[in-house]
Motif scaffolding. Structure first.
Motif, PDB file in Angstrom:
ATOM      1  N   ILE A 164       0.835  -1.200   0.000  1.00  0.00           N
ATOM      2  CA  ILE A 164       0.000   0.000   0.000  1.00  0.00           C
ATOM      3  C   ILE A 164       0.874   1.255   0.000  1.00  0.00           C
ATOM      4  N   PHE A 165       1.950   1.206   0.807  1.00  0.00           N
ATOM      5  CA  PHE A 165       2.867   2.351   0.849  1.00  0.00           C
ATOM      6  C   PHE A 165       3.498   2.589  -0.529  1.00  0.00           C
ATOM      7  N   LEU A 166       3.855   1.492  -1.205  1.00  0.00           N
ATOM      8  CA  LEU A 166       4.458   1.612  -2.530  1.00  0.00           C
ATOM      9  C   LEU A 166       3.460   2.181  -3.533  1.00  0.00           C
ATOM     10  N   PHE A 167       2.217   1.739  -3.442  1.00  0.00           N
ATOM     11  CA  PHE A 167       1.179   2.263  -4.339  1.00  0.00           C
ATOM     12  C   PHE A 167       0.977   3.757  -4.095  1.00  0.00           C
ATOM     13  N   ALA A 168       0.926   4.149  -2.815  1.00  0.00           N
ATOM     14  CA  ALA A 168       0.790   5.574  -2.480  1.00  0.00           C
ATOM     15  C   ALA A 168       1.979   6.367  -3.003  1.00  0.00           C
ATOM     16  N   LYS A 169       3.182   5.787  -2.867  1.00  0.00           N
ATOM     17  CA  LYS A 169       4.388   6.453  -3.367  1.00  0.00           C
ATOM     18  C   LYS A 169       4.314   6.652  -4.877  1.00  0.00           C
ATOM     19  N   SER A 170       3.839   5.630  -5.585  1.00  0.00           N
ATOM     20  CA  SER A 170       3.749   5.735  -7.042  1.00  0.00           C
ATOM     21  C   SER A 170       2.726   6.797  -7.451  1.00  0.00           C
ATOM     22  N   MET A 171       1.633   6.908  -6.682  1.00  0.00           N
ATOM     23  CA  MET A 171       0.649   7.948  -6.968  1.00  0.00           C
ATOM     24  C   MET A 171       1.226   9.343  -6.708  1.00  0.00           C
ATOM     25  N   LEU A 172       2.020   9.454  -5.636  1.00  0.00           N
ATOM     26  CA  LEU A 172       2.664  10.742  -5.339  1.00  0.00           C
ATOM     27  C   LEU A 172       3.630  11.139  -6.457  1.00  0.00           C
ATOM     28  N   GLU A 173       4.385  10.162  -6.958  1.00  0.00           N
ATOM     29  CA  GLU A 173       5.314  10.456  -8.047  1.00  0.00           C
ATOM     30  C   GLU A 173       4.563  10.850  -9.312  1.00  0.00           C
ATOM     31  N   GLY A 174       3.424  10.176  -9.540  1.00  0.00           N
ATOM     32  CA  GLY A 174       2.605  10.539 -10.693  1.00  0.00           C
ATOM     33  C   GLY A 174       2.041  11.943 -10.559  1.00  0.00           C
ATOM     34  N   ALA A 175       1.614  12.283  -9.327  1.00  0.00           N
ATOM     35  CA  ALA A 175       1.084  13.627  -9.075  1.00  0.00           C
ATOM     36  C   ALA A 175       2.153  14.689  -9.290  1.00  0.00           C
ATOM     37  N   ASN A 176       3.387  14.352  -8.900  1.00  0.00           N
ATOM     38  CA  ASN A 176       4.495  15.290  -9.089  1.00  0.00           C
ATOM     39  C   ASN A 176       4.749  15.571 -10.572  1.00  0.00           C
ATOM     40  N   LYS A 177       4.628  14.528 -11.388  1.00  0.00           N
ATOM     41  CA  LYS A 177       4.812  14.698 -12.832  1.00  0.00           C
ATOM     42  C   LYS A 177       3.705  15.555 -13.435  1.00  0.00           C
ATOM     43  N   LEU A 178       2.542  15.573 -12.743  1.00  0.00           N
ATOM     44  CA  LEU A 178       1.425  16.394 -13.203  1.00  0.00           C
ATOM     45  C   LEU A 178       1.515  17.824 -12.676  1.00  0.00           C
ATOM     46  N   GLY A 179       2.582  18.089 -11.885  1.00  0.00           N
ATOM     47  CA  GLY A 179       2.815  19.447 -11.404  1.00  0.00           C
ATOM     48  C   GLY A 179       2.381  19.730  -9.985  1.00  0.00           C
ATOM     49  N   PHE A 180       1.957  18.700  -9.254  1.00  0.00           N
ATOM     50  CA  PHE A 180       1.522  18.896  -7.871  1.00  0.00           C
ATOM     51  C   PHE A 180       2.679  18.639  -6.905  1.00  0.00           C
ATOM     52  N   GLU A 181       2.695  19.380  -5.814  1.00  0.00           N
ATOM     53  CA  GLU A 181       3.713  19.210  -4.795  1.00  0.00           C
ATOM     54  C   GLU A 181       3.331  18.076  -3.842  1.00  0.00           C
ATOM     55  N   TYR A 182       4.339  17.496  -3.199  1.00  0.00           N
ATOM     56  CA  TYR A 182       4.161  16.354  -2.291  1.00  0.00           C
ATOM     57  C   TYR A 182       3.088  16.632  -1.236  1.00  0.00           C
ATOM     58  N   GLN A 183       3.252  17.721  -0.492  1.00  0.00           N
ATOM     59  CA  GLN A 183       2.328  18.012   0.603  1.00  0.00           C
ATOM     60  C   GLN A 183       0.923  18.309   0.102  1.00  0.00           C
ATOM     61  N   ASP A 184       0.804  18.810  -1.125  1.00  0.00           N
ATOM     62  CA  ASP A 184      -0.509  19.111  -1.681  1.00  0.00           C
ATOM     63  C   ASP A 184      -1.342  17.849  -1.901  1.00  0.00           C
ATOM     64  N   THR A 185      -0.662  16.767  -2.239  1.00  0.00           N
ATOM     65  CA  THR A 185      -1.389  15.558  -2.646  1.00  0.00           C
ATOM     66  C   THR A 185      -1.357  14.422  -1.638  1.00  0.00           C
ATOM     67  N   LEU A 186      -0.427  14.455  -0.679  1.00  0.00           N
ATOM     68  CA  LEU A 186      -0.292  13.325   0.251  1.00  0.00           C
ATOM     69  C   LEU A 186      -1.596  13.047   0.995  1.00  0.00           C
TER      70      LEU A 186
END
Length: 255
Positions: A164-186
């Motif tokens: 689950i942590f890995l899936f969340a991490k992959s979503m965070l990395e995807g969000a970053n590529k879309l221009g969102f910051e870590y804290q914005d999407t976590l």
């Protein structure tokens, strides 16, 4: 995990901190525990002071710990193992006729939302077993299973938080590529995971029906799910769980 168990039962008022005795060769570990817990000077000191002994060590270290305990009087002690792959039989070989409970908790127990599988040998009384179950149920969900199933369950509950942590991490990395910051999407991602899990538990619909509720023909969700299917997402998860179970079985054979 030992500190999560101890701090959880203290918080739930199952056991008072001053009734808990700690022993670890690495005394730096003690800072993780409630300061009211007793810090024993030796393994034998901690052992003699308690009725329930938690074997909270890495699987590769369990033989040394059991060797240190075998000459002590364990007649009225109940042993609780949280060691992955370590069977009740392997502990019985070192401690004949001992009362042994085998558990397989997971890390969400640290916040009172864990899942723990539990089983015992015939030497453990009903009262002792219920008390140990209450320790783990104070920090989450407890399921009693046959020991033959516990290695497979490792892949489902004990190791799965990492998936689950890995899936969340992959979503965070995807969000970053879309221009969102870590804290914005976590928080959005984590709350989506929590809400989705609660919807599964509260709904009378199947998982396929819940998926169908989100996607529409040729819509955005369907496009995302198509990529998961093309990359064999379901097969990857299944293979990972089989590898996890295989390793648990290998650890069982080593002891």
């Amino acid at each position: 995990m030992a500190s999560a168990i101890a701090n959880g039962i203290i918080k739930a008022n199952v056991v008072n901190a001053y009734n808990i005795y700690l022993f670890d060769k690495n005394t730096d570990q003690y800072c993780k525990f409630d300061p009211s817990c007793n810090r024993a000077e030796s393994l034998s000191e901690a052992f003699k002071a308690v009725d329930y002994v938690f074997l909270s060590v890495k699987p590769q270290n369990i033989k040394d710990v059991l060797a240190s305990l075998k000459d002590l009087d364990y007649t009225n002690k109940t042993f609780i193992s949280i060691c992955a792959g370590i069977t009740i039989n392997s502990i019985e070989k070192a401690l004949p006729n001992a009362k042994i409970i085998r558990t397989m908790p997971n890390t969400p127990l640290m916040i009172g939302q864990g899942v723990t599988a539990i089983c015992k040998n015939d030497n453990v009384g009903d009262g002792e077993f219920e008390f140990v179950k209450s320790i783990f149920s104070s920090s989450g969900y407890v399921t009693e299973i046959a020991e033959n199933d516990i290695n497979s369950l490792t892949a489902i509950t004990s190791s799965s938080p990492a998936y689950i942590f890995l899936f969340a991490k992959s979503m965070l990395e995807g969000a970053n590529k879309l221009g969102f910051e870590y804290q914005d999407t976590l928080k959005m991602i984590c709350n989506t995971l929590i809400g989705s899990a609660n919807l599964i538990l509260s709904s009378d619909k199947s998982l396929d029906e819940l998926i169908a509720m989100v996607k529409s023909p040729n819509g955005t969700t369907e496009k995302a799910l198509n990529v998961f299917e093309e990359k064999n997402f379901l097969d990857i998860v299944s293979q990972a769980m089989l590898a996890c179970t295989k390793r648990a079985e290998e650890l069982s054979k080593l002891n």
